[in-house]
Design a protein around this motif. Structure first.
Motif, PDB file in Angstrom:
ATOM      1  N   ALA A  11      27.139  36.730  37.011  1.00  0.00           N
ATOM      2  CA  ALA A  11      26.975  38.019  36.343  1.00  0.00           C
ATOM      3  C   ALA A  11      26.477  39.084  37.320  1.00  0.00           C
ATOM      4  N   ALA A  12      25.561  38.706  38.183  1.00  0.00           N
ATOM      5  CA  ALA A  12      25.050  39.654  39.184  1.00  0.00           C
ATOM      6  C   ALA A  12      26.161  40.057  40.154  1.00  0.00           C
ATOM      7  N   ALA A  13      26.994  39.111  40.545  1.00  0.00           N
ATOM      8  CA  ALA A  13      28.108  39.427  41.447  1.00  0.00           C
ATOM      9  C   ALA A  13      29.098  40.368  40.763  1.00  0.00           C
ATOM     10  N   PHE A  14      29.367  40.137  39.484  1.00  0.00           N
ATOM     11  CA  PHE A  14      30.247  41.027  38.728  1.00  0.00           C
ATOM     12  C   PHE A  14      29.658  42.436  38.670  1.00  0.00           C
ATOM     13  N   ARG A  15      28.376  42.538  38.356  1.00  0.00           N
ATOM     14  CA  ARG A  15      27.736  43.860  38.287  1.00  0.00           C
ATOM     15  C   ARG A  15      27.803  44.567  39.636  1.00  0.00           C
ATOM     16  N   ARG A  16      27.662  43.826  40.718  1.00  0.00           N
ATOM     17  CA  ARG A  16      27.733  44.436  42.056  1.00  0.00           C
ATOM     18  C   ARG A  16      29.146  44.911  42.360  1.00  0.00           C
ATOM     19  N   LEU A  17      30.149  44.126  41.976  1.00  0.00           N
ATOM     20  CA  LEU A  17      31.541  44.549  42.147  1.00  0.00           C
ATOM     21  C   LEU A  17      31.805  45.812  41.333  1.00  0.00           C
ATOM     22  N   GLN A  18      31.319  45.827  40.102  1.00  0.00           N
ATOM     23  CA  GLN A  18      31.491  47.001  39.253  1.00  0.00           C
ATOM     24  C   GLN A  18      30.834  48.226  39.894  1.00  0.00           C
ATOM     25  N   LYS A  19      29.616  48.095  40.377  1.00  0.00           N
ATOM     26  CA  LYS A  19      28.924  49.210  41.025  1.00  0.00           C
ATOM     27  C   LYS A  19      29.703  49.687  42.251  1.00  0.00           C
ATOM     28  N   HIS A  20      30.181  48.745  43.034  1.00  0.00           N
ATOM     29  CA  HIS A  20      30.934  49.086  44.235  1.00  0.00           C
ATOM     30  C   HIS A  20      32.160  49.926  43.882  1.00  0.00           C
ATOM     31  N   LEU A  21      32.908  49.488  42.872  1.00  0.00           N
ATOM     32  CA  LEU A  21      34.128  50.199  42.502  1.00  0.00           C
ATOM     33  C   LEU A  21      33.866  51.492  41.737  1.00  0.00           C
ATOM     34  N   MET A  22      32.782  51.531  40.966  1.00  0.00           N
ATOM     35  CA  MET A  22      32.532  52.683  40.115  1.00  0.00           C
ATOM     36  C   MET A  22      31.637  53.742  40.754  1.00  0.00           C
ATOM     37  N   GLU A  23      30.851  53.342  41.741  1.00  0.00           N
ATOM     38  CA  GLU A  23      29.940  54.305  42.372  1.00  0.00           C
ATOM     39  C   GLU A  23      30.199  54.474  43.869  1.00  0.00           C
ATOM     40  N   ASP A  24      30.346  53.363  44.567  1.00  0.00           N
ATOM     41  CA  ASP A  24      30.467  53.428  46.022  1.00  0.00           C
ATOM     42  C   ASP A  24      31.868  53.798  46.491  1.00  0.00           C
ATOM     43  N   ARG A  25      32.902  53.366  45.761  1.00  0.00           N
ATOM     44  CA  ARG A  25      34.285  53.562  46.213  1.00  0.00           C
ATOM     45  C   ARG A  25      35.167  54.174  45.130  1.00  0.00           C
ATOM     46  N   THR A  26      34.698  55.274  44.565  1.00  0.00           N
ATOM     47  CA  THR A  26      35.517  55.974  43.576  1.00  0.00           C
ATOM     48  C   THR A  26      36.783  56.547  44.206  1.00  0.00           C
ATOM     49  N   ASP A  27      36.803  56.625  45.538  1.00  0.00           N
ATOM     50  CA  ASP A  27      37.973  57.128  46.241  1.00  0.00           C
ATOM     51  C   ASP A  27      39.142  56.147  46.218  1.00  0.00           C
ATOM     52  N   VAL A  28      38.868  54.880  46.005  1.00  0.00           N
ATOM     53  CA  VAL A  28      39.927  53.871  45.963  1.00  0.00           C
ATOM     54  C   VAL A  28      40.596  53.950  44.598  1.00  0.00           C
ATOM     55  N   GLN A  29      41.875  54.211  44.619  1.00  0.00           N
ATOM     56  CA  GLN A  29      42.632  54.388  43.391  1.00  0.00           C
ATOM     57  C   GLN A  29      42.991  53.040  42.760  1.00  0.00           C
ATOM     58  N   ASN A  30      43.034  53.006  41.430  1.00  0.00           N
ATOM     59  CA  ASN A  30      43.433  51.792  40.721  1.00  0.00           C
ATOM     60  C   ASN A  30      44.802  51.312  41.163  1.00  0.00           C
ATOM     61  N   ILE A  31      45.720  52.230  41.368  1.00  0.00           N
ATOM     62  CA  ILE A  31      47.075  51.848  41.757  1.00  0.00           C
ATOM     63  C   ILE A  31      47.058  51.132  43.111  1.00  0.00           C
ATOM     64  N   ASP A  32      46.191  51.567  44.015  1.00  0.00           N
ATOM     65  CA  ASP A  32      46.082  50.907  45.324  1.00  0.00           C
ATOM     66  C   ASP A  32      45.466  49.520  45.184  1.00  0.00           C
ATOM     67  N   LEU A  33      44.447  49.401  44.328  1.00  0.00           N
ATOM     68  CA  LEU A  33      43.852  48.085  44.076  1.00  0.00           C
ATOM     69  C   LEU A  33      44.902  47.126  43.521  1.00  0.00           C
ATOM     70  N   MET A  34      45.649  47.570  42.522  1.00  0.00           N
ATOM     71  CA  MET A  34      46.664  46.707  41.913  1.00  0.00           C
ATOM     72  C   MET A  34      47.739  46.337  42.923  1.00  0.00           C
ATOM     73  N   ASN A  35      48.195  47.309  43.680  1.00  0.00           N
ATOM     74  CA  ASN A  35      49.267  47.049  44.635  1.00  0.00           C
ATOM     75  C   ASN A  35      48.834  46.107  45.749  1.00  0.00           C
ATOM     76  N   MET A  36      47.579  46.196  46.166  1.00  0.00           N
ATOM     77  CA  MET A  36      47.126  45.380  47.293  1.00  0.00           C
ATOM     78  C   MET A  36      46.445  44.087  46.864  1.00  0.00           C
ATOM     79  N   ALA A  37      45.719  44.110  45.742  1.00  0.00           N
ATOM     80  CA  ALA A  37      44.923  42.942  45.366  1.00  0.00           C
ATOM     81  C   ALA A  37      45.391  42.259  44.079  1.00  0.00           C
ATOM     82  N   GLY A  38      46.273  42.918  43.335  1.00  0.00           N
ATOM     83  CA  GLY A  38      46.763  42.319  42.101  1.00  0.00           C
ATOM     84  C   GLY A  38      45.841  42.498  40.915  1.00  0.00           C
TER      85      GLY A  38
END
Length: 104
Positions: A11-38
């Motif tokens: 759960a802590a790892a999930f929360r950290r991933l969420q924080k990273h994507l929602m606060e630290d890396r808002t510049d990374v687009q969802n479409i890029d995440l899907m295209n590169m990471a699935g």
């Protein structure tokens, strides 16, 4: 490691991933995440929804996204989403089919 500790660490790892994507890396687009990471932020919200539903908690896609994003999708899009090129959109169609549609 006992099961409860493992769950808490996951759960802590999930929360950290969420924080990273929602606060630290808002510049990374969802479409890029899907295209590169699935997967993308919407996938994480869907997995959250599925986990809630499996436990008998009624939650729809909109509610899950608002919980995950901490705002409405309209607010997220207005603040952070950029226009995707035709090439990215075409790659997304393939990635979405391979990672979401065909997996369900």
């Amino acid at each position: 490691m006992d099961k409860q500790t493992e769950i808490e660490i996951q759960a802590a790892a999930f929360r950290r991933l969420q924080k990273h994507l929602m606060e630290d890396r808002t510049d990374v687009q969802n479409i890029d995440l899907m295209n590169m990471a699935g997967f993308c932020r919407n996938c994480l919200a869907r997995w959250y929804q599925e986990a809630a539903n499996e436990r008998g908690i009624e939650m729809d896609k909109t509610e899950a996204r608002e919980i995950y994003y901490g705002m409405t999708m309209d607010e997220w899009k207005a603040s952070y989403q950029t226009e995707a090129s035709a090439e990215k959109q075409a790659a997304f169609e393939v990635a979405f089919k391979e990672n979401v549609t065909d997996k369900q």
